[in-house]
Design a protein around this motif. Structure first.
Motif, PDB file in Angstrom:
ATOM      1  N   VAL A 129       0.825  -1.211   0.000  1.00 40.42           N
ATOM      2  CA  VAL A 129       0.000   0.000   0.000  1.00 40.42           C
ATOM      3  C   VAL A 129       0.858   1.261   0.000  1.00 40.42           C
ATOM      4  N   GLY A 130       0.435   2.249  -0.760  1.00 39.11           N
ATOM      5  CA  GLY A 130       1.067   3.570  -0.728  1.00 39.11           C
ATOM      6  C   GLY A 130       0.080   4.631  -1.177  1.00 39.11           C
ATOM      7  N   PHE A 131       0.490   5.890  -1.078  1.00 37.18           N
ATOM      8  CA  PHE A 131      -0.364   7.012  -1.501  1.00 37.18           C
ATOM      9  C   PHE A 131       0.213   7.664  -2.750  1.00 37.18           C
ATOM     10  N   GLY A 132      -0.637   7.952  -3.720  1.00 41.51           N
ATOM     11  CA  GLY A 132      -0.219   8.699  -4.921  1.00 41.51           C
ATOM     12  C   GLY A 132      -1.345   9.636  -5.316  1.00 41.51           C
ATOM     13  N   GLY A 133      -1.577  10.648  -4.491  1.00 38.53           N
ATOM     14  CA  GLY A 133      -2.806  11.449  -4.503  1.00 38.53           C
ATOM     15  C   GLY A 133      -3.241  12.038  -5.837  1.00 38.53           C
ATOM     16  N   ASP A 134      -2.289  12.370  -6.707  1.00 39.43           N
ATOM     17  CA  ASP A 134      -2.602  13.046  -7.969  1.00 39.43           C
ATOM     18  C   ASP A 134      -3.086  14.477  -7.739  1.00 39.43           C
ATOM     19  N   TYR A 135      -2.666  15.075  -6.634  1.00 37.47           N
ATOM     20  CA  TYR A 135      -3.027  16.470  -6.383  1.00 37.47           C
ATOM     21  C   TYR A 135      -2.506  17.345  -7.514  1.00 37.47           C
ATOM     22  N   ASP A 136      -3.317  18.318  -7.874  1.00 40.15           N
ATOM     23  CA  ASP A 136      -3.031  19.257  -8.962  1.00 40.15           C
ATOM     24  C   ASP A 136      -2.973  18.601 -10.333  1.00 40.15           C
ATOM     25  N   GLY A 137      -3.404  17.334 -10.383  1.00 37.32           N
ATOM     26  CA  GLY A 137      -3.523  16.680 -11.681  1.00 37.32           C
ATOM     27  C   GLY A 137      -4.969  16.338 -11.975  1.00 37.32           C
ATOM     28  N   VAL A 138      -5.848  16.562 -10.998  1.00 39.04           N
ATOM     29  CA  VAL A 138      -7.262  16.209 -11.167  1.00 39.04           C
ATOM     30  C   VAL A 138      -8.147  17.364 -10.709  1.00 39.04           C
ATOM     31  N   SER A 139      -9.390  17.340 -11.189  1.00 38.33           N
ATOM     32  CA  SER A 139     -10.286  18.472 -10.922  1.00 38.33           C
ATOM     33  C   SER A 139     -11.195  18.218  -9.725  1.00 38.33           C
ATOM     34  N   ARG A 140     -11.307  16.942  -9.307  1.00 39.38           N
ATOM     35  CA  ARG A 140     -12.219  16.632  -8.204  1.00 39.38           C
ATOM     36  C   ARG A 140     -11.527  15.721  -7.208  1.00 39.38           C
ATOM     37  N   LEU A 141     -11.611  16.098  -5.916  1.00 41.15           N
ATOM     38  CA  LEU A 141     -10.988  15.274  -4.875  1.00 41.15           C
ATOM     39  C   LEU A 141     -12.002  14.980  -3.785  1.00 41.15           C
ATOM     40  N   PRO A 142     -11.838  13.871  -3.085  1.00 44.10           N
ATOM     41  CA  PRO A 142     -12.824  13.463  -2.088  1.00 44.10           C
ATOM     42  C   PRO A 142     -12.997  14.494  -0.969  1.00 44.10           C
ATOM     43  N   SER A 143     -14.210  14.577  -0.446  1.00 43.22           N
ATOM     44  CA  SER A 143     -14.418  15.444   0.714  1.00 43.22           C
ATOM     45  C   SER A 143     -13.565  14.891   1.842  1.00 43.22           C
ATOM     46  N   GLY A 144     -12.828  15.773   2.477  1.00 35.87           N
ATOM     47  CA  GLY A 144     -11.895  15.368   3.529  1.00 35.87           C
ATOM     48  C   GLY A 144     -10.466  15.246   3.034  1.00 35.87           C
ATOM     49  N   LEU A 145     -10.287  15.229   1.698  1.00 31.08           N
ATOM     50  CA  LEU A 145      -8.922  15.124   1.144  1.00 31.08           C
ATOM     51  C   LEU A 145      -8.707  16.201   0.071  1.00 31.08           C
ATOM     52  N   GLU A 146      -9.138  17.414   0.380  1.00 29.06           N
ATOM     53  CA  GLU A 146      -9.189  18.472  -0.640  1.00 29.06           C
ATOM     54  C   GLU A 146      -7.823  18.964  -1.112  1.00 29.06           C
ATOM     55  N   ASP A 147      -6.807  18.871  -0.267  1.00 28.35           N
ATOM     56  CA  ASP A 147      -5.478  19.331  -0.682  1.00 28.35           C
ATOM     57  C   ASP A 147      -4.414  18.564   0.097  1.00 28.35           C
ATOM     58  N   VAL A 148      -3.158  18.884  -0.159  1.00 27.71           N
ATOM     59  CA  VAL A 148      -2.075  18.054   0.406  1.00 27.71           C
ATOM     60  C   VAL A 148      -1.906  18.195   1.918  1.00 27.71           C
ATOM     61  N   SER A 149      -2.667  19.100   2.528  1.00 30.08           N
ATOM     62  CA  SER A 149      -2.565  19.224   3.992  1.00 30.08           C
ATOM     63  C   SER A 149      -3.365  18.139   4.711  1.00 30.08           C
ATOM     64  N   LYS A 150      -4.128  17.327   3.951  1.00 28.88           N
ATOM     65  CA  LYS A 150      -5.105  16.433   4.596  1.00 28.88           C
ATOM     66  C   LYS A 150      -4.620  15.004   4.856  1.00 28.88           C
ATOM     67  N   TYR A 151      -3.382  14.681   4.445  1.00 30.51           N
ATOM     68  CA  TYR A 151      -2.922  13.299   4.654  1.00 30.51           C
ATOM     69  C   TYR A 151      -3.100  12.792   6.098  1.00 30.51           C
ATOM     70  N   PRO A 152      -2.835  13.637   7.123  1.00 32.21           N
ATOM     71  CA  PRO A 152      -2.987  13.101   8.493  1.00 32.21           C
ATOM     72  C   PRO A 152      -4.407  12.618   8.785  1.00 32.21           C
ATOM     73  N   ASP A 153      -5.410  13.218   8.139  1.00 36.29           N
ATOM     74  CA  ASP A 153      -6.780  12.760   8.367  1.00 36.29           C
ATOM     75  C   ASP A 153      -7.003  11.366   7.791  1.00 36.29           C
ATOM     76  N   LEU A 154      -6.333  11.088   6.670  1.00 36.04           N
ATOM     77  CA  LEU A 154      -6.440   9.748   6.070  1.00 36.04           C
ATOM     78  C   LEU A 154      -5.723   8.723   6.956  1.00 36.04           C
ATOM     79  N   VAL A 155      -4.581   9.128   7.480  1.00 31.50           N
ATOM     80  CA  VAL A 155      -3.845   8.234   8.381  1.00 31.50           C
ATOM     81  C   VAL A 155      -4.677   7.966   9.642  1.00 31.50           C
ATOM     82  N   ALA A 156      -5.325   9.019  10.147  1.00 34.37           N
ATOM     83  CA  ALA A 156      -6.186   8.845  11.331  1.00 34.37           C
ATOM     84  C   ALA A 156      -7.289   7.833  11.031  1.00 34.37           C
ATOM     85  N   GLU A 157      -7.829   7.886   9.828  1.00 35.08           N
ATOM     86  CA  GLU A 157      -8.890   6.943   9.440  1.00 35.08           C
ATOM     87  C   GLU A 157      -8.363   5.501   9.413  1.00 35.08           C
TER      88      GLU A 157
END
Ligand SMILES: *[C@@H]1O[C@H](CO)[C@@H](O)[C@H](O)[C@H]1NC(C)=O
Ligand SMILES: *[C@@H]1O[C@H](CO)[C@@H](O)[C@H](O)[C@H]1NC(C)=O
Length: 351
Positions: A240-268
């Motif tokens: 498992v790894g993360f490859g968010g594709d930030y700034d390469g896509v137009s729509r991102l999940p609620s809760g993962l809107e930008d690169v500051s949100k990784y800790p919330d995913l880890v918390a999950e």
């Protein structure tokens, strides 16, 4: 307004936010290595790669998913920046386009040395973790970028590229793209070859684009965690790894809107009872394991063999027009003027 400051940790604790605290604690020692960020594409389309423009200041850039404060808040310790050029540059100016995107990544590292350090190996990543800088690596997005030339591939390696994705949204002479699966494109190679299937022990760096996560325009952080859970189930936590594709896509999940949100995913993930070792694996250790194994092979590889790739039809040479200027303003690198002066002088001497 006066706030009762001691109330907030209590509220956080009661609302289950101890996982967020735990996530931050883990990420202070093991920050995230993200496999895919398209900020360089934004730098091209928004600023024509002119980093010195005031509006391009990465400490304050606001319209993008990525800027320096957001990277800091997201505990991003290493980033594979994507050097990307769209499929309509295939058989046209793809190689030139990729060189320009690699150049802008290098210039980004040099312009913000307190934040970024361009590295090319696992040792460099570990060192950047220690220094609290964002290890910056280069991934080339789309096999069409090498113009079916292994010479170009090797040259890109020397320029710092450490991965090349097989395809973007077009077949290459050696691999089929994802649109074949949706029926929008014709199959040519029938998916992964036997050689491809033999590449075991690697990892999947999950893309956060809504349409890939939920097959719809809306998606949630929890659905991304479902994907991570699924890969863990079928291939193990080490895959498992993360490859968010930030700034390469137009729509991102609620809760993962930008690169500051990784800790919330880890918390999950912690909430879903992933162990600390599994979380560290997804953040960084799995990528480092694979990277080190690749380095072992490349350190012991001899001179690469010349393997011909069957060339597709070459459709005449013409240029694409991404960015907004066919004749970008020219800023010579320091020393260039001197070099051209001496070239003229040398020319004079030869006359
Ligand atoms: C890693 O890369 C750095 C340059 O960034 C280089 O100086 C160093 O020798 C490399 N280390 C290994 C083990 O290849
Ligand atoms: C794939 O792996 C099998 C089993 O190790 C091996 O016999 C075969 O030659 C490999 N195929 C390729 C194309 O590398």
């Amino acid at each position: 307004m006066q706030t009762v400051w001691w109330l907030w940790p209590l509220v956080a604790l009661c609302s289950g936010d101890q996982f967020r605290g735990e996530a931050e604690k883990i990420m202070r020692a093991t920050p995230v290595i993200d496999g895919h960020n398209d900020l360089p594409w934004q730098l091209l389309t928004m600023f024509n790669n002119q980093l010195q423009e005031k509006a391009a200041d990465l400490t304050s850039l606001a319209q993008t998913h990525t800027n320096i404060p957001k990277l800091r808040a997201g505990f991003v310790g290493a980033q594979f920046w994507s050097a990307y050029t769209p499929c309509d540059t295939q058989n046209k100016d793809a190689v030139r386009r990729i060189l320009e995107q690699i150049d802008v990544i290098h210039r980004m590292c040099h312009m913000y040395p307190e934040t970024f350090v361009c590295v090319t190996n696992s040792t460099g990543i570990r060192q950047a973790f220690q220094e609290g800088r964002v290890a910056s690596l280069i991934g080339v997005e789309g096999g069409h970028s090498i113009d079916s030339s292994l010479g170009v591939l090797r040259a890109l390696y020397h320029l710092g590229m450490r991965y090349l994705t097989l395809t973007h949204s077009c077949n290459t002479p050696w691999a089929d793209n994802w649109l074949v699966d949706t029926g929008e494109d014709q199959a040519q190679s029938q998916g992964l070859s036997e050689f491809g299937q033999n590449q075991t022990g690697s990892l999947v760096m999950v893309n956060f684009y809504n349409d890939y996560v939920s097959c719809q325009q809306q998606a949630t952080l929890s659905q991304v965690a479902d994907h991570l859970d699924h890969i863990k189930k079928v291939a193990g936590a080490g895959a498992v790894g993360f490859g968010g594709d930030y700034d390469g896509v137009s729509r991102l999940p609620s809760g993962l809107e930008d690169v500051s949100k990784y800790p919330d995913l880890v918390a999950e993930l912690l909430r879903r009872r992933w162990t600390e070792a599994e979380v560290r694996g997804a953040l960084a250790d799995n990528l480092l394991r694979v990277f080190e194994a690749v380095e072992q092979v490349s350190d012991h590889a001899g001179t690469p063999e010349e393997v011909p790739i069957p060339l597709g039809e070459l459709q005449g040479s013409c240029r694409t027009t991404y960015g907004y200027s066919e004749a970008p303003s020219f800023h010579p690198p320091p020393g260039a003027l001197l070099a051209s002066l001496s070239t003229i002088l040398l020319g004079l001497c030869l006359l």
